[in-house]
Design an enzyme around this catalytic site. Structure first.
Site, mmCIF file in Angstrom:
data_model
loop_
_atom_site.group_PDB
_atom_site.id
_atom_site.type_symbol
_atom_site.label_atom_id
_atom_site.label_comp_id
_atom_site.label_asym_id
_atom_site.label_seq_id
_atom_site.Cartn_x
_atom_site.Cartn_y
_atom_site.Cartn_z
ATOM 1 N N CYS A 68 0.888 -1.176 0.000
ATOM 2 C CA CYS A 68 0.000 0.000 0.000
ATOM 3 C C CYS A 68 0.924 1.223 0.000
ATOM 4 O O CYS A 68 2.075 1.118 -0.431
ATOM 5 C CB CYS A 68 -0.985 -0.029 1.166
ATOM 6 S SG CYS A 68 -0.241 -0.072 2.801
HETATM 7 O O1 LIG Z 1 -1.679 2.243 5.195
HETATM 8 C C1 LIG Z 1 -2.383 2.724 4.274
HETATM 9 C C2 LIG Z 1 -1.841 2.978 2.976
HETATM 10 O O2 LIG Z 1 -0.637 3.682 2.991
HETATM 11 C C3 LIG Z 1 -2.785 3.482 1.917
HETATM 12 O O3 LIG Z 1 -2.177 3.203 0.688
HETATM 13 C C4 LIG Z 1 -3.110 4.961 1.933
HETATM 14 O O4 LIG Z 1 -4.055 5.203 2.890
HETATM 15 P P1 LIG Z 1 -4.718 6.659 3.045
HETATM 16 O O5 LIG Z 1 -5.309 7.016 1.716
HETATM 17 O O6 LIG Z 1 -5.737 6.452 4.130
HETATM 18 O O7 LIG Z 1 -3.614 7.607 3.449
#
Ligand SMILES: O=C[C@H](O)[C@H](O)COP(=O)(O)O
Length: 151
Positions: A68
């Protein structure tokens, strides 16, 4: 080794790079991609990461690589699946110890944190590590499993 991969749209480019690399690796028998397919898919990271972690928990994959933005949300999500030990690791030593000390099945990376070449190197090394169930680390990990099963 059978690897599940998953990412949200912040991690999809790195997920695809790593999946491509692993598909060319003789140590990897199969790479199963739980999505997202491209960055136009804005499903939230738990929806992808939980499915991949469940595949590991159910024995359909041996390990997972989840991506992520930071790796943090994927790790929190995957660790909610019974039996799963997931970590974020953006350095070689932590990735090694996540296997050798902690018997983690899930490696989480941040597509907004690490570049593709370092991520590829870490995943390449990570594929080569195995947990030794006879090591002193095993009884430490067993405390986690016991807590989970008693809760
Ligand atoms: O941990 C969460 C991830 O980094 C995600 O890709 C992004 O989350 P957000 O859009 O809530 O910042």
């Amino acid at each position: 080794m059978r690897i599940a991969v998953a990412a949200d749209n912040a991690g999809v480019a790195l997920k695809d790079t790593l999946a491509r690399m692993m598909r060319e690796d003789d140590r990897v028998a199969e790479v199963t991609d739980f999505g997202v397919p491209d960055d136009s898919d804005d499903r939230a990271y738990p929806l992808l990461g939980l499915a991949a972690a469940q595949a590991v928990a159910h024995g359909e994959a041996d390990r997972a690589v989840l991506v992520c933005g930071t790796g943090i949300g994927m790790a929190i999500s995957a660790n909610k699946v019974e039996g799963i030990r997931a970590t974020v690791a953006h350095d070689s030593y932590s990735a090694e110890r996540s296997i050798r000390s902690n018997d983690c099945q899930v490696l989480c990376l941040g597509g907004r944190v690490i570049g593709p070449e370092l991520a590829k190197k870490i995943v390449d090394e990570w594929l080569g590590y195995e947990f030794d169930p006879t090591s002193a680390s095993a009884e430490k990990v067993a405390h986690i499993t016991a807590f989970e099963q008693d809760s």
